[in-house]
Scaffold this active site. Structure first.
Site, PDB file in Angstrom:
ATOM      1  N   ASP A  59       0.866  -1.182   0.000  1.00  0.00           N
ATOM      2  CA  ASP A  59       0.000   0.000   0.000  1.00  0.00           C
ATOM      3  C   ASP A  59       0.904   1.233   0.000  1.00  0.00           C
ATOM      4  O   ASP A  59       1.623   1.480   0.973  1.00  0.00           O
ATOM      5  CB  ASP A  59      -0.887  -0.021   1.253  1.00  0.00           C
ATOM      6  CG  ASP A  59      -1.836   1.176   1.294  1.00  0.00           C
ATOM      7  OD1 ASP A  59      -2.718   1.199   2.169  1.00  0.00           O
ATOM      8  OD2 ASP A  59      -1.686   2.088   0.442  1.00  0.00           O
ATOM      9  N   SER A 126      -5.379  13.014 -16.400  1.00  0.00           N
ATOM     10  CA  SER A 126      -6.612  12.718 -17.127  1.00  0.00           C
ATOM     11  C   SER A 126      -7.186  13.989 -17.722  1.00  0.00           C
ATOM     12  O   SER A 126      -6.997  15.079 -17.191  1.00  0.00           O
ATOM     13  CB  SER A 126      -7.625  12.108 -16.148  1.00  0.00           C
ATOM     14  OG  SER A 126      -8.932  12.076 -16.719  1.00  0.00           O
ATOM     15  N   TYR A 151     -12.786  12.699  -7.809  1.00  0.00           N
ATOM     16  CA  TYR A 151     -11.745  11.981  -8.579  1.00  0.00           C
ATOM     17  C   TYR A 151     -10.993  12.972  -9.453  1.00  0.00           C
ATOM     18  O   TYR A 151      -9.757  13.027  -9.429  1.00  0.00           O
ATOM     19  CB  TYR A 151     -12.367  10.875  -9.442  1.00  0.00           C
ATOM     20  CG  TYR A 151     -11.464  10.474 -10.580  1.00  0.00           C
ATOM     21  CD1 TYR A 151     -11.701  10.941 -11.879  1.00  0.00           C
ATOM     22  CD2 TYR A 151     -10.350   9.683 -10.358  1.00  0.00           C
ATOM     23  CE1 TYR A 151     -10.845  10.613 -12.910  1.00  0.00           C
ATOM     24  CE2 TYR A 151      -9.490   9.346 -11.394  1.00  0.00           C
ATOM     25  CZ  TYR A 151      -9.751   9.821 -12.674  1.00  0.00           C
ATOM     26  OH  TYR A 151      -8.897   9.506 -13.709  1.00  0.00           O
ATOM     27  N   LYS A 155      -6.900  14.536  -9.488  1.00  0.00           N
ATOM     28  CA  LYS A 155      -5.971  14.630 -10.622  1.00  0.00           C
ATOM     29  C   LYS A 155      -5.462  16.062 -10.753  1.00  0.00           C
ATOM     30  O   LYS A 155      -4.267  16.291 -11.004  1.00  0.00           O
ATOM     31  CB  LYS A 155      -6.661  14.188 -11.916  1.00  0.00           C
ATOM     32  CG  LYS A 155      -6.900  12.686 -12.015  1.00  0.00           C
ATOM     33  CD  LYS A 155      -5.599  11.878 -11.879  1.00  0.00           C
ATOM     34  CE  LYS A 155      -5.829  10.389 -11.978  1.00  0.00           C
ATOM     35  NZ  LYS A 155      -4.599   9.607 -11.735  1.00  0.00           N
ATOM     36  N   ASN A 200     -18.130   2.907 -16.965  1.00  0.00           N
ATOM     37  CA  ASN A 200     -17.639   3.431 -18.237  1.00  0.00           C
ATOM     38  C   ASN A 200     -18.376   2.819 -19.432  1.00  0.00           C
ATOM     39  O   ASN A 200     -18.844   1.677 -19.388  1.00  0.00           O
ATOM     40  CB  ASN A 200     -16.129   3.181 -18.368  1.00  0.00           C
ATOM     41  CG  ASN A 200     -15.317   3.954 -17.333  1.00  0.00           C
ATOM     42  OD1 ASN A 200     -14.382   3.438 -16.777  1.00  0.00           O
ATOM     43  ND2 ASN A 200     -15.695   5.196 -17.081  1.00  0.00           N
ATOM     44  N   GLN A 217     -28.014   1.828 -20.701  1.00  0.00           N
ATOM     45  CA  GLN A 217     -28.684   3.074 -21.082  1.00  0.00           C
ATOM     46  C   GLN A 217     -27.700   4.019 -21.765  1.00  0.00           C
ATOM     47  O   GLN A 217     -26.525   4.083 -21.370  1.00  0.00           O
ATOM     48  CB  GLN A 217     -29.231   3.783 -19.834  1.00  0.00           C
ATOM     49  CG  GLN A 217     -30.485   3.151 -19.242  1.00  0.00           C
ATOM     50  CD  GLN A 217     -31.108   4.043 -18.180  1.00  0.00           C
ATOM     51  OE1 GLN A 217     -30.390   4.715 -17.414  1.00  0.00           O
ATOM     52  NE2 GLN A 217     -32.438   4.096 -18.155  1.00  0.00           N
ATOM     53  N   VAL A 218     -28.187   4.748 -22.763  1.00  0.00           N
ATOM     54  CA  VAL A 218     -27.455   5.898 -23.285  1.00  0.00           C
ATOM     55  C   VAL A 218     -27.860   7.068 -22.388  1.00  0.00           C
ATOM     56  O   VAL A 218     -29.041   7.411 -22.312  1.00  0.00           O
ATOM     57  CB  VAL A 218     -27.823   6.189 -24.753  1.00  0.00           C
ATOM     58  CG1 VAL A 218     -27.182   7.494 -25.232  1.00  0.00           C
ATOM     59  CG2 VAL A 218     -27.387   5.018 -25.634  1.00  0.00           C
ATOM     60  N   ARG A 232     -16.808  12.217 -26.778  1.00  0.00           N
ATOM     61  CA  ARG A 232     -15.570  11.927 -26.083  1.00  0.00           C
ATOM     62  C   ARG A 232     -14.495  11.529 -27.099  1.00  0.00           C
ATOM     63  O   ARG A 232     -14.811  11.141 -28.228  1.00  0.00           O
ATOM     64  CB  ARG A 232     -15.756  10.746 -25.104  1.00  0.00           C
ATOM     65  CG  ARG A 232     -16.684  11.035 -23.938  1.00  0.00           C
ATOM     66  CD  ARG A 232     -16.086  12.009 -22.955  1.00  0.00           C
ATOM     67  NE  ARG A 232     -16.945  12.197 -21.793  1.00  0.00           N
ATOM     68  CZ  ARG A 232     -17.954  13.043 -21.724  1.00  0.00           C
ATOM     69  NH1 ARG A 232     -18.247  13.783 -22.803  1.00  0.00           N
ATOM     70  NH2 ARG A 232     -18.697  13.174 -20.639  1.00  0.00           N
ATOM     71  N   ARG A 296     -26.436  11.910 -16.999  1.00  0.00           N
ATOM     72  CA  ARG A 296     -25.692  11.533 -15.782  1.00  0.00           C
ATOM     73  C   ARG A 296     -25.077  12.803 -15.201  1.00  0.00           C
ATOM     74  O   ARG A 296     -24.413  13.560 -15.944  1.00  0.00           O
ATOM     75  CB  ARG A 296     -24.605  10.519 -16.112  1.00  0.00           C
ATOM     76  CG  ARG A 296     -23.752  10.072 -14.959  1.00  0.00           C
ATOM     77  CD  ARG A 296     -22.838   8.915 -15.336  1.00  0.00           C
ATOM     78  NE  ARG A 296     -21.763   9.363 -16.247  1.00  0.00           N
ATOM     79  CZ  ARG A 296     -20.786   8.553 -16.666  1.00  0.00           C
ATOM     80  NH1 ARG A 296     -20.787   7.274 -16.337  1.00  0.00           N
ATOM     81  NH2 ARG A 296     -19.832   9.019 -17.448  1.00  0.00           N
ATOM     82  N   ASP A 299     -21.538  14.868 -16.127  1.00  0.00           N
ATOM     83  CA  ASP A 299     -21.007  14.569 -17.463  1.00  0.00           C
ATOM     84  C   ASP A 299     -20.680  15.846 -18.226  1.00  0.00           C
ATOM     85  O   ASP A 299     -21.485  16.783 -18.268  1.00  0.00           O
ATOM     86  CB  ASP A 299     -22.020  13.751 -18.266  1.00  0.00           C
ATOM     87  CG  ASP A 299     -21.741  12.262 -18.179  1.00  0.00           C
ATOM     88  OD1 ASP A 299     -22.642  11.458 -18.482  1.00  0.00           O
ATOM     89  OD2 ASP A 299     -20.608  11.894 -17.807  1.00  0.00           O
TER      90      ASP A 299
HETATM   91  C1  WQD Z   1     -18.374   8.280 -21.558  1.00  0.00           C
HETATM   92  C2  WQD Z   1     -19.734   8.682 -22.097  1.00  0.00           C
HETATM   93  C3  WQD Z   1     -21.471   8.824 -20.454  1.00  0.00           C
HETATM   94  C4  WQD Z   1     -21.860   4.616 -19.485  1.00  0.00           C
HETATM   95  C5  WQD Z   1     -14.437   8.967 -17.013  1.00  0.00           C
HETATM   96  C6  WQD Z   1     -13.438   9.752 -16.198  1.00  0.00           C
HETATM   97  C7  WQD Z   1     -12.113   9.750 -16.904  1.00  0.00           C
HETATM   98  C8  WQD Z   1     -11.697   8.335 -17.093  1.00  0.00           C
HETATM   99  C9  WQD Z   1     -12.730   7.626 -17.970  1.00  0.00           C
HETATM  100  C10 WQD Z   1     -10.469   7.295 -15.333  1.00  0.00           C
HETATM  101  C11 WQD Z   1     -20.457   9.677 -21.186  1.00  0.00           C
HETATM  102  C12 WQD Z   1     -21.768   7.750 -21.492  1.00  0.00           C
HETATM  103  C13 WQD Z   1     -21.425   5.813 -20.024  1.00  0.00           C
HETATM  104  C14 WQD Z   1     -23.142   4.110 -19.832  1.00  0.00           C
HETATM  105  C15 WQD Z   1     -23.484   6.002 -21.255  1.00  0.00           C
HETATM  106  N1  WQD Z   1     -11.603   7.696 -15.831  1.00  0.00           N
HETATM  107  N2  WQD Z   1     -22.224   6.479 -20.894  1.00  0.00           N
HETATM  108  N3  WQD Z   1     -23.907   4.820 -20.714  1.00  0.00           N
HETATM  109  O1  WQD Z   1     -17.138   9.907 -17.926  1.00  0.00           O
HETATM  110  O2  WQD Z   1     -15.986  10.441 -20.144  1.00  0.00           O
HETATM  111  O3  WQD Z   1     -14.632   9.626 -18.242  1.00  0.00           O
HETATM  112  O4  WQD Z   1     -13.978   7.671 -17.266  1.00  0.00           O
HETATM  113  O5  WQD Z   1      -9.368   7.330 -15.774  1.00  0.00           O
HETATM  114  O6  WQD Z   1     -11.158  10.436 -16.124  1.00  0.00           O
HETATM  115  O7  WQD Z   1     -13.884  11.085 -16.081  1.00  0.00           O
HETATM  116  O8  WQD Z   1     -16.150   8.070 -19.384  1.00  0.00           O
HETATM  117  O9  WQD Z   1     -16.997   5.920 -20.214  1.00  0.00           O
HETATM  118  O10 WQD Z   1     -17.935   6.842 -18.024  1.00  0.00           O
HETATM  119  O11 WQD Z   1     -18.569   7.917 -20.179  1.00  0.00           O
HETATM  120  O12 WQD Z   1     -24.196   6.628 -22.043  1.00  0.00           O
HETATM  121  O13 WQD Z   1     -23.592   3.014 -19.359  1.00  0.00           O
HETATM  122  O14 WQD Z   1     -20.550   7.517 -22.148  1.00  0.00           O
HETATM  123  O15 WQD Z   1     -22.666   9.533 -20.118  1.00  0.00           O
HETATM  124  O16 WQD Z   1     -21.162  10.601 -21.995  1.00  0.00           O
HETATM  125  P1  WQD Z   1     -16.076   9.600 -18.923  1.00  0.00           P
HETATM  126  P2  WQD Z   1     -17.422   7.104 -19.405  1.00  0.00           P
END
Ligand code: WQD
Length: 345
Positions: A59, A126, A151, A155, A200, A217-218, A232, A296, A299
C-alpha cells in the site's frame, strides 16, 4: 537496461504499459496492493512478453513499506505512477477515501523519488482536469475549469503536487492527460477487468452485448451535439501504453524542455455515445440492447484532444482506430466469458 517502477501495475493501463515497456527494452517491477485490481492479470502480461513481472503487494499510503521497495531496488531510474482510485461515481460517494488514497500515495512515491534520487517521473493524469471546457479541442494550455468530481479534483491536485515537488527536487516529470482509454491488447491476454457494474461506456457495451448485463442506457440524448449524446475522445489503451514508453525515453534522453512537460493523449477525434454503439455493432455484428436514459450528473457535454504536442515532441502517433478499439474490447469480453465458463465446468 533502465529499471522502471510502475505503480498500479495490475491495473488496466498499468499492465498494458508494462508490456510495452518490456517490449521496448526496459526492465520493469510493479507495486500494486490489488485493492482495486487482480494480480493474475500479470500472468497474461508474462505470456505476452515471455517473462514474469515482479509485483510488490504494498500500500503506497504506507511510507515505510514503500521505501522498502527502493531499498531493495537501488537501480530504479524511473517511476510511472498509475496507482489511484478512479471511479468517478464512487469518488462522489466517498470523497475523503479518494483524497486520502490518491494524494497520500502520490506524496509518498514522490518522497521516495527524492530520497532515493530517482530522476524520472511520469504521472498518470486525465482529461478530467479540464472540467467542462469552453472550447474544443483542448490543448495542454486550455485553462482548467473546476473538476466535475472528487476523482477529477485529485488529478488536478496531483498535477500541482508534482509541479511544486520538482521545483525543489532533482526530478524531471511528465504529466500525461489520458482522454478515454478503451479496448484491449490484440492478444486478448490482458484487458480491463471492471469491479462490479461498469460505469464506463465501453465495458458497459461489451457486458451488455455478451449478456452479463440485461441492458444498458445511453445517458442523455438531449445535449447540444450532432446526435444529442455526449462526445468523447476514445483512445486505444495500447496507444496510451506506448506513449508512456516514449515519455520515459524523452526523460532519459533529457529532451524535456520544461518541468513538468504536459501531453494530451487522445486521437483528436470526438465520437458521440451513439456513434460508438454504432461502431461496436458494425465491427462485431452484435446488436446492442440499449435504451435512452436521463443525463448523468457531472457529465461533460463534449471534449476531445488537440494532440499535436504529443505527436511533435513525443513522436507519438495513435495506431488504432475506433473499430480496432471496439473489436479488441469485444474479443477481451469473449475471453473473460470463456474463462468463467471453463472455471464453472
Ligand atoms: C463516456 C460517455 C457517459 C456509461 C471517465 C473519467 C475519466 C476516465 C474515464 C479514469 C459519457 C456515457 C457511459 C453508460 C453512457 N476515468 N455512458 N452509458 O465519464 O468520459 O470519463 O472515465 O481514468 O477520467 O472522467 O467516461 O466511459 O464513463 O462515459 O451513455 O452506461 O458515455 O454519459 O457521456 P467519462 P465514461
Amino acid at each position: 537496461m533502465s529499471k522502471i517502477l510502475v505503480t498500479g501495475g495490475c491495473g488496466y493501463i498499468g499492465v498494458h504499459t508494462i508490456v510495452d515497456l518490456v517490449q521496448n527494452g526496459f526492465e520493469v517491477i510493479s507495486v500494486d496492493n490489488n485493492s482495486k485490481s487482480n494480480a493474475s492479470i500479470l500472468e497474461g502480461a508474462a505470456q505476452i512478453i515471455g517473462q514474469p513481472i515482479q509485483n510488490y503487494a504494498v500500500d503506497l499510503c504506507n511510507l515505510k513499506d514503500t521505501e522498502h521497495i527502493f531499498e531493495q531496488n537501488s537501480d530504479i531510474t524511473g517511476i510511472i505512477h498509475f496507482a489511484a482510485y478512479k471511479a468517478v461515481g464512487e469518488s462522489v460517494e466517498k470523497p475523503l477515501m479518494y483524497f486520502e488514497n490518491n494524494l497520500v500515495s502520490l506524496v509518498n512515491i514522490l518522497k521516495c523519488a527524492a530520497k532515493y534520487q530517482v530522476p524520472n517521473f511520469v504521472f498518470s493524469s486525465s482529461c478530467t482536469v479540464y472540467g467542462s471546457p469552453d472550447t474544443i479541442p483542448v490543448t495542454e494550455q486550455t485553462p482548467q475549469k473546476p473538476a466535475e468530481s472528487p476523482y477529477g479534483a485529485t488529478k488536478q491536485m496531483g498535477e500541482v503536487i508534482v509541479t511544486d515537488s520538482v521545483k525543489s527536487h532533482p526530478i524531471q516529470a511528465i504529466l500525461l492527460r489520458y482522454f478515454n482509454p478503451v479496448g484491449a491488447h490484440p492478444s486478448s491476454l490482458i484487458g480491463e477487468i471492471p469491479l462490479g457494474r461498469p460505469a464506463n461506456l465501453v465495458p458497459a457495451i461489451t457486458q451488455t452485448a455478451i449478456g452479463k448485463l440485461p441492458t444498458m442506457q445511453v445517458l442523455g440524448t438531449d445535449y447540444d451535439t450532432r446526435d444529442g449524446s455526449c462526445v468523447r475522445d476514445y483512445i486505444h489503451v495500447c496507444d496510451i501504453a506506448h506513449a508512456h514508453t516514449l515519455a520515459l525515453n524523452l526523460l532519459i534522453d533529457k529532451k524535456a524542455t520544461v518541468n513538468p512537460e504536459i501531453f494530451n493523449l487522445g486521437t483528436g477525434d470526438g465520437y458521440t455515445v451513439l456513434e460508438v454503439i454504432e461502431a461496436f455493432e458494425k465491427t462485431t455484428g452484435v446488436k446492442l440492447n440499449y435504451t435512452i436514459g436521463p443525463r448523468r450528473a457531472g457529465d461533460v457535454v463534449a471534449i476531445y484532444a488537440n494532440n499535436n504536442k504529443a505527436k511533435d515532441q513525443l513522436g507519438w502517433a495513435p495506431a488504432y482506430q475506433l473499430n480496432d478499439m471496439m473489436s479488441s474490447a469485444w474479443q477481451w469480453e469473449l475471453k473473460l466469458k470463456n474463462e468463467s465458463t471453463q472455471k464453472n465446468q
